[in-house]
Design a protein around this motif. Structure first.
Motif, PDB file in Angstrom:
ATOM      1  N   UNK A   1       8.839  -8.024   2.290  1.00 20.38           N
ATOM      2  CA  UNK A   1       7.863  -9.349   2.363  1.00 20.38           C
ATOM      3  C   UNK A   1       6.730  -9.058   3.221  1.00 20.38           C
ATOM      4  N   UNK A   2       6.913  -8.689   4.653  1.00 20.46           N
ATOM      5  CA  UNK A   2       6.001  -8.500   5.316  1.00 20.46           C
ATOM      6  C   UNK A   2       4.847  -7.365   5.081  1.00 20.46           C
ATOM      7  N   UNK A   3       5.382  -6.300   4.208  1.00 18.10           N
ATOM      8  CA  UNK A   3       4.544  -5.329   3.850  1.00 18.10           C
ATOM      9  C   UNK A   3       3.438  -5.943   2.936  1.00 18.10           C
ATOM     10  N   UNK A   4       4.068  -6.835   2.310  1.00 10.69           N
ATOM     11  CA  UNK A   4       2.779  -7.331   1.054  1.00 10.69           C
ATOM     12  C   UNK A   4       1.657  -8.148   1.703  1.00 10.69           C
ATOM     13  N   UNK A   5       1.577  -8.314   3.175  1.00 13.05           N
ATOM     14  CA  UNK A   5       0.524  -9.005   3.895  1.00 13.05           C
ATOM     15  C   UNK A   5       0.306  -8.186   5.016  1.00 13.05           C
TER      16      UNK A   5
ATOM     17  N   UNK B   1       0.832  -1.037   0.139  1.00  8.46           N
ATOM     18  CA  UNK B   1       0.131   0.012  -0.004  1.00  8.46           C
ATOM     19  C   UNK B   1       0.849   1.304   0.008  1.00  8.46           C
ATOM     20  N   UNK B   2       0.321   2.381  -0.260  1.00  6.52           N
ATOM     21  CA  UNK B   2       0.872   3.656  -0.276  1.00  6.52           C
ATOM     22  C   UNK B   2       1.362   3.817   1.102  1.00  6.52           C
ATOM     23  N   UNK B   3       0.675   3.683   2.212  1.00  6.00           N
ATOM     24  CA  UNK B   3       1.090   4.167   3.445  1.00  6.00           C
ATOM     25  C   UNK B   3       2.156   3.195   3.736  1.00  6.00           C
ATOM     26  N   UNK B   4       2.382   1.880   3.599  1.00  4.54           N
ATOM     27  CA  UNK B   4       3.408   0.971   3.879  1.00  4.54           C
ATOM     28  C   UNK B   4       4.723   1.699   3.094  1.00  4.54           C
TER      29      UNK B   4
END
Length: 519
Positions: free
Chosen positions: A207-211, A179-182
């Motif tokens: 990798x964590x930001x994808x889920x 996401x944009x926020x991540x």
């Protein structure tokens, strides 16, 4: 760790490990082949997602709707990745080509170029400076994106961080994987880190930001930054203390506002304790205010009128209230007044404020559009009368997107005085100091239009129409054919008898009643 939605913004691109302008090769594709590959990387996934949404047909149920919402979220990420790339690349390319642009202007319009250079000398700015190019382009991009320059300035910080520092994060965003926020949390946490540390951060967190949820990524990125940041805690405290400030904003539709003081924790606690103690001293049984209301009133009174026993501040602001007299007569319960610098407020509150005002200044407005067309003149100096007119008509700086108040702006000739421009209401408007410099030294052009609006042309060819803030109804304005607005047929307008009550509200002399005299 704090709430990311309420964290104070101290972001600065100088805290990112950016190469100097001209050395950022990402914004300059070195071959036709490379540029087409990049075009596919940033636009291909977006095109595929759009096609999936278009080809899906009517929604078949809740599960199908949820699946489409996920695709829409992915589409947002695609668009934000492309937006960041366009912002970073364009401002870099403008800086790279500035010398050629200036040479072309000197060749095609030598007098215009000389005048711009004289104005740049007057304002002591270098139009080719990176900061000037950046702020000038941000003003243009704000028009294209229909956002405020402040919002686009934040976008530019993240755009440069993604394009030049967190490159893997940009690719994941453009692919719709995060996401944009991540993505923004990762760029924010990249400040004060080395390129090697940023590479490790992306390897661990992407990798964590994808889920994971955005809040989870925010907390993880903050923890990583605090572990890897070589700066001492004392140095970070010193920088935070240097950023202390007071900010305020006006709440929408309530007639209220908020003021925020950012200071050392011990100072904030002392102020809060003092207000709480003073509120506890109020023992009037007839006072129905809550403790919070008492503290708020004590805070306001102390800043405006002084702490009990003092004489208060000599700096009392001049506020102007425009009360629509005819609206008040037709339906007082629905009428709205206008408080300068705030906007619409309930007419009852306006009358309450006006009751304590030491003087009034009547403002004449156009009954069809609401535009201020004249102001009561109590002084002979025409410059003050013109200033009053512009203050009520324009309300704030007339540069696209600028909201600096009339008190922080100055009168400016649309057509320059040196070129025959007149000092009249058609050729005058309000501009703040910054945007006077934009107009005279950075290539922005303005034209007054017959309908009372102003047409701005940006340095790179964007047109935008600015309407005076006091205009409420724009449907009769003609931005295309340059015609003056057409007035409604007088027969269709409700007739109001100018009786003694209306004359009194408008400030006209009240004529004696002949029937009363005969009696």
């Amino acid at each position: 760790m704090g709430n990311p939605e309420f964290t104070e913004e101290y972001d600065d691109e100088h805290r990112l490990p950016l190469l100097p302008p001209g050395a950022r090769k990402e914004s300059h594709a070195d071959s036709f082949f490379a540029s087409h590959i990049e075009h596919q990387l940033f636009n291909g996934p977006m095109m595929n997602t759009a096609a999936e949404l278009f080809d899906a047909g009517p929604v078949s149920g809740a599960a199908d709707a949820l699946g489409r919402l996920k695709k829409i979220q992915r589409m947002h990420s695609h668009l934000e990745g492309l937006t960041a790339t366009l912002l970073a690349d364009t401002v870099e390319q403008i800086g790279e080509g500035f010398s050629d642009t200036l040479a072309e202007l000197r060749s095609d319009s030598p007098e215009e170029a000389r005048e711009a250079e004289r104005s740049a000398g007057y304002y002591r700015v270098d139009p080719g400076d990176e900061q000037m190019i950046n702020s000038n382009f941000i003003a243009e991009a704000a028009i294209a994106l229909r956002e405020t320059p402040q919002m686009v300035s934040k976008r530019m910080f993240y755009a440069k961080g993604l394009r030049y520092v967190c490159k893997d994060t940009l690719m994941a965003l453009a692919a719709g994987e995060i996401t944009l926020k991540a993505a923004r949390f990762l760029v924010k946490s990249a400040q004060d880190l080395t390129p090697e540390q940023i590479e490790i951060m992306e390897h661990i967190l992407l990798p964590a930001a994808k889920t994971a949820s955005d809040d989870s990524i925010y907390q993880r990125a903050r923890r990583f930054h605090d572990r890897m940041n070589p700066e001492s805690a004392e140095e970070r405290r010193r920088k935070s203390e240097a950023s202390r400030k007071v900010s305020y904003w006006i709440d929408d539709d309530s007639g209220m506002g908020t003021i925020k003081l950012n200071h050392r924790a011990d100072v904030i606690k002392s102020i809060a304790s003092t207000l709480r103690w003073a509120a506890d001293q109020v023992n009037d049984p007839d006072d129905e205010r809550t403790s919070d209301q008492l503290m708020a009133d004590l805070y306001a009174d102390a800043l405006i009128n002084g702490w009990p026993g003092s004489e208060g501040t000599p700096l009392k602001p001049r506020l102007s209230i425009t009360i629509p007299a005819l609206d008040m007569l037709v339906d007082p319960t629905r009428a709205l007044a206008d408080l300068e610098g705030v906007g619409p407020i309930p007419a009852g509150l306006a009358l309450q404020l006006a009751q304590d005002a030491p003087s009034f200044q009547r403002v004449l407005t156009d009954p069809w559009t609401g535009a201020v067309i004249d102001v009561e003149r109590k002084k002979y100096k025409p410059t003050q009368g013109m200033k009053d007119l512009l203050r009520h008509r324009d309300v704030h700086c007339c540069f696209p997107g600028c909201r600096r108040s009339a008190d922080r702006s100055e009168m400016d000739h649309i057509d320059d005085w040196a070129h025959g421009g007149k000092t009249d209401r058609d050729n005058m408007h309000l501009l703040c100091k910054q945007h006077q410099m934009f107009k005279h030294a950075l290539g922005w052009k303005i034209q007054a239009r017959p309908d009372g609006t102003r047409s701005w042309l940006t340095p790179h060819g964007l047109h935008v129409i600015v309407t005076p803030e006091s205009v409420d109804v724009v449907e009769s304005l003609d931005h295309v054919n340059d015609h003056c607005p057409q007035r409604p047929d007088p027969r269709s307008i409700p007739q109001v008898q100018l009786n003694s009550d209306i004359r009194r509200v408008l400030g006209y002399p009240v004529e004696p009643d002949p029937l009363a005299d005969s009696a």
